[in-house]
Structures are given as C-alpha cells and as structure tokens.
Write a protein that holds these residues in place. Structure first.
Motif, mmCIF file in Angstrom:
data_model
loop_
_atom_site.group_PDB
_atom_site.id
_atom_site.type_symbol
_atom_site.label_atom_id
_atom_site.label_comp_id
_atom_site.label_asym_id
_atom_site.label_seq_id
_atom_site.Cartn_x
_atom_site.Cartn_y
_atom_site.Cartn_z
ATOM 1 N N MET A 1 -11.414 -13.078 1.622
ATOM 2 C CA MET A 1 -10.597 -11.989 2.141
ATOM 3 C C MET A 1 -9.596 -12.526 3.155
ATOM 4 O O MET A 1 -9.912 -13.427 3.920
ATOM 5 N N ILE A 2 -8.417 -11.930 3.128
ATOM 6 C CA ILE A 2 -7.396 -12.227 4.127
ATOM 7 C C ILE A 2 -6.820 -10.916 4.645
ATOM 8 O O ILE A 2 -6.934 -9.878 3.993
ATOM 9 N N ILE A 3 -6.210 -10.995 5.809
ATOM 10 C CA ILE A 3 -5.503 -9.869 6.403
ATOM 11 C C ILE A 3 -4.035 -10.255 6.555
ATOM 12 O O ILE A 3 -3.719 -11.316 7.104
ATOM 13 N N ASP A 4 -3.152 -9.399 6.067
ATOM 14 C CA ASP A 4 -1.709 -9.542 6.276
ATOM 15 C C ASP A 4 -1.390 -8.720 7.525
ATOM 16 O O ASP A 4 -1.473 -7.494 7.504
ATOM 17 N N HIS A 5 -1.092 -9.389 8.620
ATOM 18 C CA HIS A 5 -0.863 -8.767 9.930
ATOM 19 C C HIS A 5 0.639 -8.773 10.208
ATOM 20 O O HIS A 5 1.249 -9.832 10.266
ATOM 21 N N ARG A 6 1.217 -7.592 10.361
ATOM 22 C CA ARG A 6 2.656 -7.494 10.610
ATOM 23 C C ARG A 6 2.916 -6.756 11.915
ATOM 24 O O ARG A 6 2.295 -5.743 12.197
ATOM 25 N N THR A 7 3.860 -7.294 12.672
ATOM 26 C CA THR A 7 4.292 -6.668 13.915
ATOM 27 C C THR A 7 5.783 -6.408 13.820
ATOM 28 O O THR A 7 6.558 -7.320 13.516
ATOM 29 N N TYR A 8 6.165 -5.183 14.052
ATOM 30 C CA TYR A 8 7.572 -4.795 14.065
ATOM 31 C C TYR A 8 7.939 -4.393 15.486
ATOM 32 O O TYR A 8 7.255 -3.561 16.088
ATOM 33 N N ASP A 9 9.000 -4.979 16.023
ATOM 34 C CA ASP A 9 9.567 -4.536 17.287
ATOM 35 C C ASP A 9 10.630 -3.494 16.948
ATOM 36 O O ASP A 9 11.590 -3.789 16.227
ATOM 37 N N ASN B 1 7.104 -0.440 22.236
ATOM 38 C CA ASN B 1 7.821 -0.086 21.010
ATOM 39 C C ASN B 1 7.487 -1.006 19.843
ATOM 40 O O ASN B 1 8.375 -1.428 19.106
ATOM 41 N N GLN B 2 6.217 -1.297 19.683
ATOM 42 C CA GLN B 2 5.792 -2.113 18.554
ATOM 43 C C GLN B 2 4.953 -1.288 17.590
ATOM 44 O O GLN B 2 4.231 -0.379 17.992
ATOM 45 N N VAL B 3 5.072 -1.634 16.325
ATOM 46 C CA VAL B 3 4.223 -1.103 15.270
ATOM 47 C C VAL B 3 3.495 -2.301 14.675
ATOM 48 O O VAL B 3 4.116 -3.310 14.358
ATOM 49 N N ILE B 4 2.182 -2.189 14.556
ATOM 50 C CA ILE B 4 1.374 -3.265 13.992
ATOM 51 C C ILE B 4 0.563 -2.679 12.843
ATOM 52 O O ILE B 4 -0.096 -1.652 13.013
ATOM 53 N N HIS B 5 0.668 -3.316 11.700
ATOM 54 C CA HIS B 5 -0.185 -2.882 10.594
ATOM 55 C C HIS B 5 -0.784 -4.073 9.898
ATOM 56 O O HIS B 5 -0.243 -5.169 9.914
ATOM 57 N N MET B 6 -1.980 -3.828 9.327
ATOM 58 C CA MET B 6 -2.754 -4.886 8.687
ATOM 59 C C MET B 6 -3.254 -4.380 7.346
ATOM 60 O O MET B 6 -3.764 -3.263 7.252
ATOM 61 N N TRP B 7 -3.077 -5.228 6.331
ATOM 62 C CA TRP B 7 -3.532 -4.898 4.985
ATOM 63 C C TRP B 7 -4.519 -5.963 4.535
ATOM 64 O O TRP B 7 -4.282 -7.159 4.726
ATOM 65 N N LYS B 8 -5.598 -5.543 3.919
ATOM 66 C CA LYS B 8 -6.658 -6.451 3.476
ATOM 67 C C LYS B 8 -6.445 -6.785 1.996
ATOM 68 O O LYS B 8 -6.157 -5.903 1.189
ATOM 69 N N ALA C 1 14.106 -4.169 15.212
ATOM 70 C CA ALA C 1 14.828 -5.255 15.880
ATOM 71 C C ALA C 1 14.307 -6.620 15.437
ATOM 72 O O ALA C 1 15.059 -7.591 15.352
ATOM 73 N N ARG C 2 13.000 -6.690 15.120
ATOM 74 C CA ARG C 2 12.366 -7.977 14.801
ATOM 75 C C ARG C 2 11.085 -7.721 14.037
ATOM 76 O O ARG C 2 10.428 -6.706 14.251
ATOM 77 N N GLN C 3 10.726 -8.654 13.161
ATOM 78 C CA GLN C 3 9.471 -8.566 12.414
ATOM 79 C C GLN C 3 8.768 -9.912 12.460
ATOM 80 O O GLN C 3 9.401 -10.959 12.349
ATOM 81 N N GLU C 4 7.447 -9.871 12.625
ATOM 82 C CA GLU C 4 6.632 -11.083 12.573
ATOM 83 C C GLU C 4 5.483 -10.837 11.607
ATOM 84 O O GLU C 4 4.879 -9.758 11.599
ATOM 85 N N ASN C 5 5.177 -11.809 10.795
ATOM 86 C CA ASN C 5 4.129 -11.684 9.797
ATOM 87 C C ASN C 5 3.152 -12.850 9.932
ATOM 88 O O ASN C 5 3.567 -13.994 10.104
ATOM 89 N N LYS C 6 1.846 -12.537 9.841
ATOM 90 C CA LYS C 6 0.802 -13.563 9.908
ATOM 91 C C LYS C 6 -0.218 -13.272 8.817
ATOM 92 O O LYS C 6 -0.489 -12.115 8.508
ATOM 93 N N ILE C 7 -0.797 -14.314 8.271
ATOM 94 C CA ILE C 7 -1.932 -14.173 7.374
ATOM 95 C C ILE C 7 -3.163 -14.617 8.156
ATOM 96 O O ILE C 7 -3.213 -15.736 8.660
#
Length: 107
Positions: free
Chosen positions: A1-9, A50-57, A91-97
C-alpha cells in the motif's frame, strides 16, 4: 500500500471558493475513479495557512497509475481542471508518495 499525499497552497481569500468548486465538480469525479480518499483536510489556524491536504490510498504505484490515468481521461475531470486553472485559486502544489512503516498496517 502507498499513500499519494498532496498539499495545495491556496491564494489568500480563495479557500472557500476553491472548496466550493472542487466539492461540486472535482471531488465527485475523483470518487468515481479513485474511491474514497484516505483523508481530506484544510489547514486554517496553525502553521502554514490556506492549505488543502488530501491523501489517496493505492495498492501500488501501478494501481495509482491506472486509476489516475482513467481520471485524466474523463471529460468531466478535464472540464474541472480547466475551470480550476482559469479561477487561479492554487498558488503551489506539492506531491509525495508515502509508504507505511513496516509495523503499520494501512488496511
């Protein structure tokens, strides 16, 4: 299993508008292709604002690639992306696995 972790500013003052557009037009399409997220959060009071963080499995990177490929091919998702880009809320997006530690079971 992995998590796709995204942060949007999100640009200051735009968080409610971003959430409204995403909630009505983006989220339903993602649910259709990705299933329920592992988590979906906003950061508003402590830390970077002002961040949105979402994670998908996902079962694997291959599972992620297949599901996200189907999402990208959906005309409703493309329409949402066009509206979102035009609105200019992000304004910005960051993505992590993320991979779970050996002692933690994501299931």
């Amino acid at each position: 299993m992995i998590i796709d972790h995204r942060t949007y500013d999100i640009k200051p003052g735009c968080l409610p508008k971003f959430l409204q557009l995403y909630g009505t037009e983006g989220f339903p399409v993602q649910l259709k292709h990705l299933g329920q997220p592992f988590g979906y959060f906003t950061v508003t009071d402590i830390g970077p604002l002002n961040q949105v963080i979402h994670m998908w499995k996902y079962e694997s990177l291959a599972d992620r690639e297949a599901k996200r490929g189907a999402l990208q091919a959906d005309p409703a998702w493309q329409a949402y992306l066009a509206k979102s880009a035009e609105a200019g809320y992000v304004a910005r997006q960051e993505n992590k696995i993320l991979k779970a530690a050996p002692f933690f079971d994501l299931k």
